[in-house]
Design an enzyme around this catalytic site. Sequence first.
Site, PDB file in Angstrom:
ATOM      1  N   GLU A  76       0.820  -1.208   0.000  1.00  0.00           N
ATOM      2  CA  GLU A  76       0.000   0.000   0.000  1.00  0.00           C
ATOM      3  C   GLU A  76       0.859   1.266   0.000  1.00  0.00           C
ATOM      4  OE1 GLU A  76      -2.752   0.235   3.254  1.00  0.00           O
ATOM      5  OE2 GLU A  76      -3.718   1.998   2.393  1.00  0.00           O
ATOM      6  N   ASP A  77       1.947   1.238   0.733  1.00  0.00           N
ATOM      7  CA  ASP A  77       2.677   2.490   0.972  1.00  0.00           C
ATOM      8  C   ASP A  77       4.041   2.604   0.301  1.00  0.00           C
ATOM      9  OD1 ASP A  77       0.592   3.355   2.473  1.00  0.00           O
ATOM     10  OD2 ASP A  77       1.465   2.811   4.407  1.00  0.00           O
TER      11      ASP A  77
END
Length: 714
Positions: A76-77
Amino acid sequence: MIRITDIIDNIYDYYPDANVDIVDRAYIYSAKVHDGQLRLSGEPYLSHPLEVASILSDMRLDTTSIACGLLHDVVEDTHSTIEDIENLFGMDAAKIIEGVTKISSLSFNTAEARQAGNIRKMILAMADDIRVILIKLADRLHNSRTLHYHKKEEKKKRIAQETLDIYSPIAARLGIYWIKKELEEISFFHTNPEQYEKIKQLVSTNQADREQYVHEVKNSLHDIINHAMLNCSVNGRYKQFYSIYQKMLSQNLEFEQVYDIIAFRIILDTIPHCYEALGLIHSKWKPIPYKFKDYIGFPKPNGYKSLHTTVVGPYGERMEIQIRTREMDQVANSGIAAHWSYKEGKTLDNETQNTFAWIQNLVDNEESSGDPEEFLENVRIDLFPKDVYIFTPTGEVKNLPKGATPVDFAYMIHTEIGHQCSGAKINGRLVPLQYQLQTGDRIEITTLKGHHPSPDWLTYVKTGKARSRIRQWIKKQETDRSISLGRELCEKAFRKNKLNFNDLLHSKKMGQAAQDFNFKTVDDLIAHIGYGKITPLQLIGKLAPDVKPKKEETLFTKLMPRRKEKKDKDADGIIVDGLDDILIRYGQCCQPIPGDRITGYITHGAGITIHRKGCVNALKMNPERQIHVQWKKSSAGSFGVKLYMQAYDKVGLLAEISSVLSQMEANVVDINLESEKDKMVNGFFTLAVKDIDHLDDVITKLKKIDAIQTIKRA
Ligand code: MN
């Protein structure tokens, strides 16, 4: 900041043979890809995955879960992808990370409380491995612990409310009470700081007195139980502020009226000791009726076991006491994780399997299906095998059956939206209407004024509502078409007979005629003229008996194909109500012969097909197309009819049969008999007969042949 070595030590404590290689590698990878990122607290980002992994190791999970805790935010990051995870850490880890990432990407609108249940189900439905949920809970726990670093008050409140609505109930369902309680306490602090502070203050007033009280009660409990030579430990603790607040709210009490803000817990060695201790306590302090709960005899669905009782304490106050074994205490604290722990590579024993079986019933899912053992072996869950959960454009979550399509969704929202549904977008992309919705999809329907349902929708819609609305619409269209065709037929026929159909249409006579034909309304009557079940001439006959109807070609008779040869007029042997020389065919399924009870069906472009009444194929036809037919008094043709025969195989049998048939003037059209090992002959033959009486005579004669066991119409 917690260190990876602490986590690994923790794993070795509960799983001495663990291969922690994957945890090591996950740590190094996570450190590399998160490098340079910071948390709102100002700490390096890596502190977050480390804390999450640490919480998972407190839950005594397997090494893959802990590695996934370290990796849970990388897709996600960071620039890292699911493929990277699969290549470096394997399929299992990749699937788990994918599940966690998918849930993180959902954004909920929890403003409405009734939504919460559906959202919880959606999250559980999206996680096909329970470890996804456990990681999500650990993630949420650490994010809650650090929520105070958020600057925006509104965002803080929203996240805390979401935790109360979604995540703490999931933790409770899974039986992980320590996470549930911590999530609730922190979120209560953020969502309602005034009430939190108020309760905190009230609890701390008279603190010295209370501590004295706790000390006193603990001593009494120890005395009572030790006196009976039982080993125990006792603790007294304040109830959560959140549960005190809930009690004040739900029972409309002031703080002073909430008596049992302190609860006592007694831990013993064995189950019999628990019941013995309960007896000792009840004989010392009076129990309050209906407050006693035996969760040992009747464990909660999530496996929670304990005895709960409330008694009138030394000062006349209510006092809540929980009694359980050490093992029960552990399960109560870590819930599923306690059953789960490091079962890696081992098959689950029976008791553990039973403990897991409740997962299927997790969220009031009475109909959950599938083989529980198979699901346990694969450590996968599909809690809602029959449902999908999707988002509306406004962010509401809706529940549809698995396999449902955008058309089902459109009808779910509104019948008109269903009828006018012309296209659908899923997550912003156009999809075909037969697309099967997936949990987590965000759907948008495009409608077009004047657009209408298509009969093929019936081949893929899943919900009863969509199906019945589409059918209704089609039926209405058919009726409308038949009414306009009926009018057209009538107008022409009436004009030919010097009558004005439109003048008569609303007359009393017309209403009477409809009744005479057994219809409820004039529209029904006209529709049936359109279907061809009644001719305009029959109607004229009713309305104006004096008029000698002129048999003119009508649209209906024009539509019906004619017999090619007119010379053998009686060959068909069928009279169709009010119509002459219509093309007749006989159903091959039931082979009607004169004398059989029959009915006709109008087939578009192929005249009328005659079936025997009760023929299974005829029953499937649209009853609107049914038309009354009858045999002519005398018909000169011959009709094929299939007979079934079973007989002993003997010399001369066939000769005997054919002698009977020729004597009876019944020709054999086709024959298909087979001899079997046991000297039996079995099979069918087709005869040409004149009518049912002829056939009955033939059968009677054939039955007289000794060798024939069975002979009957097929
Ligand atoms: Mn996270």
